[in-house]
Design a protein around this motif. Structure first.
Motif, PDB file in Angstrom:
ATOM      1  N   LEU A  33       7.056   4.649  -0.735  1.00  0.00           N
ATOM      2  CA  LEU A  33       8.003   3.882  -0.529  1.00  0.00           C
ATOM      3  C   LEU A  33       8.726   3.163  -1.795  1.00  0.00           C
ATOM      4  N   PRO A  34       9.732   3.428  -1.921  1.00  0.00           N
ATOM      5  CA  PRO A  34      10.594   3.095  -3.461  1.00  0.00           C
ATOM      6  C   PRO A  34      10.071   1.887  -4.108  1.00  0.00           C
ATOM      7  N   TYR A  91       1.130  11.728  12.446  1.00  0.00           N
ATOM      8  CA  TYR A  91       1.345  12.420  11.475  1.00  0.00           C
ATOM      9  C   TYR A  91      -0.005  11.716  10.207  1.00  0.00           C
ATOM     10  N   THR A  92      -0.175  12.312   9.969  1.00  0.00           N
ATOM     11  CA  THR A  92      -1.588  11.143   8.386  1.00  0.00           C
ATOM     12  C   THR A  92      -0.170  11.223   7.860  1.00  0.00           C
ATOM     13  N   LEU A  93      -0.497  10.146   6.670  1.00  0.00           N
ATOM     14  CA  LEU A  93      -0.377   9.313   5.241  1.00  0.00           C
ATOM     15  C   LEU A  93      -0.168  10.644   5.092  1.00  0.00           C
ATOM     16  N   ALA A 124       0.497  -1.130   0.034  1.00  0.00           N
ATOM     17  CA  ALA A 124       0.331   0.063  -0.209  1.00  0.00           C
ATOM     18  C   ALA A 124       0.683   1.195  -0.582  1.00  0.00           C
ATOM     19  N   TYR A 125       1.647   0.780   0.973  1.00  0.00           N
ATOM     20  CA  TYR A 125       3.158   2.168   0.717  1.00  0.00           C
ATOM     21  C   TYR A 125       3.379   2.787  -0.848  1.00  0.00           C
ATOM     22  N   LYS A 147       3.727  11.792   3.689  1.00  0.00           N
ATOM     23  CA  LYS A 147       4.248  12.099   1.922  1.00  0.00           C
ATOM     24  C   LYS A 147       4.749  13.013   1.965  1.00  0.00           C
ATOM     25  N   GLU A 148       4.120  13.962   1.843  1.00  0.00           N
ATOM     26  CA  GLU A 148       4.994  15.737   2.138  1.00  0.00           C
ATOM     27  C   GLU A 148       6.081  16.120   2.233  1.00  0.00           C
ATOM     28  N   LEU A 149       5.869  15.368   3.300  1.00  0.00           N
ATOM     29  CA  LEU A 149       7.825  15.405   4.487  1.00  0.00           C
ATOM     30  C   LEU A 149       8.746  14.271   3.157  1.00  0.00           C
TER      31      LEU A 149
END
Length: 304
Positions: free
Chosen positions: A34-35, A65-67, A27-28, A71-73
């Motif tokens: 995730l690369p 933190y939310t997913l 899912a990531y 992702k932004e970070l």
């Protein structure tokens, strides 16, 4: 995992080492968190960079933190902007806001401090409020996040305050303190942190400076509240004492208390009878009003 110098993992191995499930890892990947793994024949090969990224995601999730924000970070990190300052800011905010250390207490010790008899309802209330925390697998032990807060409750109970009144007071007090904390954060965000957090996510340098400011300002909220609480307690305690005992050294008045008339009323009487006759006029008017009410009362009695 292979024996090469650079560690390699199958997805099952990666799940085992990271604590994430295979489904979560996939899912990531689909979300871009995730690369993509290296494709080798029919297998996907993951490396330590994937393991580190999974641990990073888990740490940020634990911090609330939310997913989407993670992702932004991570995209900022991948773009070379750095994440160390951001993680430092997160760690600073999530760090302890008091020097007090948590302690443990047994159920027997707890009972002894509050009357000596078990009170499951009171313990449940304390756990709901976070004054006590249950320890998994140890029903006879509790974690006490703030020993001072528990000590205050014990002192109030020993002074005769019922447990229900103590918990009710704490609920009310907590709402008021949370309002103070919220206002302090709004105030400092507007005047201090806005310059660092204007960009989302903030740059690594701005986040690092913000973390430094959190460290500097951390004690100010408590110091301000302590000072203002001391001032207010001194003021109101004095008023309460005067209400019950009278001003220190001054006997309670036994006669009638003077009544202050509105300035407009006094000016109107002065214009009517002159300044030198104001007191006499007020006295006569008062006596006339009392006589009139007495006559009315007597007349009502005669009508019955």
């Amino acid at each position: 995992m292979s024996d090469q110098a650079v560690a390699e993992y199958r997805i099952e191995d990666l799940a085992h080492h990271s604590g994430a499930t295979v489904r979560t890892i996939r899912a990531y990947q689909d979300r871009g968190l995730l690369p993509k793994p290296e494709r080798r024949g029919r297998s996907n090969v993951y490396r330590d960079t994937h393991l580190a990224r999974l641990r990073q995601i888990a740490d940020l999730l634990d911090r609330g933190y939310t997913l989407a924000s993670i992702k932004e970070l991570l995209e900022a990190w991948d773009a070379g902007r750095g994440l160390g300052g951001v993680l430092g800011l997160v760690a600073e905010v999530h760090g302890p806001w008091t020097d007090e250390e948590a302690a443990r207490i047994s159920r027997d010790e707890l009972n002894a401090r509050f009357g000596g008899l078990p009170d499951d309802e009171a313990v449940g209330e304390a756990c709901d409020l976070g004054v006590l925390e249950r320890i998994p697998g140890r029903p006879d032990q509790f974690l006490v996040p703030s020993p001072q807060e528990l000590a205050v409750a014990a002192e109030l109970y020993a002074a005769g305050v019922p447990l229900a009144a103590i918990t009710g007071h704490l609920r009310e007090l907590r709402g008021q303190v949370e309002h103070i904390a919220s206002r302090f954060l709004e105030f400092t965000t507007e005047h201090v942190f806005a310059r660092y957090l204007g960009q989302v996510p903030p740059t690594d340098a701005d986040a690092a400076e913000a973390a430094t400011m959190v460290r500097r300002l951390r004690p100010l909220a408590q110091q301000t509240v302590d000072a203002e609480l001391a001032r207010a307690m001194r003021l109101f305690a004095t008023r309460h004492l005067q209400r019950h005992l009278g001003t220190a050294g001054t006997p309670q008045p036994t006669g009638p208390s003077p009544v202050a008339l509105p300035a407009g009323t006094v000016r109107a009487v002065q214009e009517l009878v002159g300044a030198e006759h104001v007191a006499e006029f007020v006295r006569a008017a008062t006596e006339r009003e009392i006589q009139a009410r007495t006559m009315n009362d007597l007349a009502r009695r005669g009508d019955r």
